[in-house]
Design an enzyme around this catalytic site. Structure first.
Site, short mmCIF file in Angstrom:
data_model
loop_
_atom_site.label_atom_id
_atom_site.label_comp_id
_atom_site.label_asym_id
_atom_site.label_seq_id
_atom_site.Cartn_x
_atom_site.Cartn_y
_atom_site.Cartn_z
N HIS A 156 -40.54 -38.29 14.89
CA HIS A 156 -39.44 -38.98 14.21
C HIS A 156 -39.69 -40.49 14.14
O HIS A 156 -39.22 -41.15 13.21
CB HIS A 156 -38.13 -38.72 14.94
CG HIS A 156 -37.50 -37.41 14.65
ND1 HIS A 156 -36.60 -37.22 13.62
CD2 HIS A 156 -37.62 -36.21 15.26
CE1 HIS A 156 -36.19 -35.96 13.61
NE2 HIS A 156 -36.79 -35.33 14.60
N ASP A 163 -34.19 -34.10 11.03
CA ASP A 163 -33.48 -32.92 11.53
C ASP A 163 -32.37 -32.67 10.53
O ASP A 163 -31.52 -33.55 10.30
CB ASP A 163 -32.92 -33.18 12.92
CG ASP A 163 -34.01 -33.32 13.97
OD1 ASP A 163 -35.10 -32.77 13.75
OD2 ASP A 163 -33.76 -33.97 15.00
N GLU A 245 -38.26 -25.17 15.95
CA GLU A 245 -36.94 -25.74 15.65
C GLU A 245 -36.61 -25.50 14.18
O GLU A 245 -37.22 -26.10 13.30
CB GLU A 245 -36.92 -27.25 15.92
CG GLU A 245 -37.20 -27.62 17.36
CD GLU A 245 -37.27 -29.12 17.57
OE1 GLU A 245 -37.47 -29.86 16.57
OE2 GLU A 245 -37.12 -29.58 18.70
N HIS A 248 -36.08 -28.88 12.03
CA HIS A 248 -37.03 -29.98 12.11
C HIS A 248 -38.07 -29.88 11.00
O HIS A 248 -38.82 -28.91 10.94
CB HIS A 248 -37.69 -29.93 13.48
CG HIS A 248 -38.74 -30.97 13.73
ND1 HIS A 248 -38.64 -31.89 14.74
CD2 HIS A 248 -39.93 -31.22 13.12
CE1 HIS A 248 -39.71 -32.67 14.74
NE2 HIS A 248 -40.51 -32.28 13.76
#
Length: 274
Positions: A156, A163, A245, A248
Site C-alpha cells: 500500500h 482495499d 484477501e 486487496h
C-alpha cells in the site's frame, strides 16, 4: 496462511527505502508527525475523489474501527490517495459497475510507512487484545508475524494498491462504530457482524481468517458471486488480487514498484497542481 497487505519478505535494498523518505526533509518513518516539514507526495499521486468522485470511501484507518482499535498514524483525513494510473483504472472499473447498478467503495488506498509502523507496534503488544473477538478470533496474536498477517512493509505504501469492495445501489448509509460496543467475529453471518453497506462477500474487511481467502471453497452462492464480480471487474482494468484477501488489489505495472512512501494521508501532501 493469509497475509494482510504484505510486501515481499525478502530484505529491501537501501535504495528502495531512501527515496520514499528523501522527498523532503522529514522525521524517520514512524516518528512523531506533528512537528517540522513533512514529506510530500510526488506529482504522480492524486486524490481518487478528483478522478472518480462517485466511488464511495470508507477509510477505516482514520477511525477507531479497525484491528488496532484506534485511529492509525499518518491518516490526517479520511481520503483515498493513489497513483494517477491506479485512479484512472478505478474510474474505468467504476463506469462498468455503475452500468450494472453497483458502485465501488474503498476501505484503504495509499498507506504511509508510519501507519505500517503503527501496525507493527500494535502486533508486538501482546497484552492489547481488545479487537480480537472481531478481527482475529481464531488466531493467537503472538503468531501474527510468523503467520504473515503483519509485516514491516506494505505494498500500500507504494501507491498502487487498494482495499476495495462493491456496494449495491442505491447505497444505504453505514452507521458509525460506537467505541465499546460488543464485537462480533468478522466471519459471522452478515446480519450479525458490524453493519456495512457493501455486498455480502462472506467476511468483513480486514478479517484475519482463512475464510477471507478469495477462493476459499467454503464461500459459495451469492457470496462467491459477489467476490467474482469485484475480482473480474478490477482484473479487466489491470488489477491483480492478493489470493489471501478478497478485498486487496494492486494495479500493474506499479508506478513505484520499489519505493515505500511516508507522506501523510492529507490534501496537504499533494502538490499544488493536484
Amino acid at each position: 496462511m493469509r497475509r494482510i497487505r504484505i510486501a515481499p519478505r525478502a530484505p529491501l535494498a537501501a535504495a528502495a527505502v531512501l527515496p520514499a523518505l528523501a522527498l523532503a526533509p522529514a522525521p524517520a518513518a514512524g516518528a512523531a508527525s506533528g512537528e517540522g516539514h513533512q514529506p510530500e507526495a510526488p506529482e504522480e499521486f492524486v486524490a481518487l475523489h478528483d478522478v472518480a468522485p462517485s466511488i464511495r470511501q470508507d477509510i477505516r484507518y482514520f477511525t477507531g474501527h479497525n484491528f488496532v482499535g484506534e485511529p492509525i498514524d499518518g491518516y490526517r483525513q479520511p481520503m483515498c490517495i493513489v497513483t494517477k494510473d491506479t485512479a484512472k483504472a478505478l474510474a474505468g472499473a467504476q463506469r462498468s459497475l455503475l452500468g450494472r447498478g453497483y458502485t465501488l467503495k474503498v476501505y484503504d488506498c495509499y498507506r504511509p510507512q508510519r501507519a505500517v509502523d503503527h501496525f507493527v507496534r500494535w502486533a508486538k503488544d501482546l497484552d492489547d487484545q481488545k479487537t480480537k473477538r472481531e478481527f482475529y478470533p481464531r488466531v493467537e496474536k503472538n503468531r501474527l508475524f510468523e503467520d504473515g498477517y503483519i509485516a514491516e512493509k506494505s505494498g500500500h505504501s507504494r501507491g498502487s494498491t487498494v482495499d476495495i469492495t462493491v456496494v449495491k445501489l442505491p447505497a444505504k448509509p453505514t452507521r458509525p462504530y460506537h467505541p465499546g460496543e460488543p464485537l462480533v467475529p468478522c466471519y459471522a453471518p452478515k446480519e450479525e457482524r458490524f453493519p456495512d453497506n457493501s455486498v455480502d462477500t462472506g467476511t468483513g474487511f480486514d478479517c484475519f481468517d482463512t475464510l477471507a481467502h478469495t477462493d476459499d471453497p467454503r464461500i459459495t452462492g451469492e457470496q462467491r458471486a459477489n467476490r467474482e464480480l469485484l475480482k473480474s471487474t478490477l482484473e479487466r482494468e489491470g488489477f491483480t488480487n492478493l489470493p489471501e484477501e478478497w478485498w486487496h488489489f494492486t494495479h500493474k505495472p506499479e508506478t513505484f514498484p520499489d519505493t515505500y512512501f511516508d507522506f501523510p494521508v492529507s490534501r496537504h501532501s499533494l502538490t499544488p497542481n493536484h
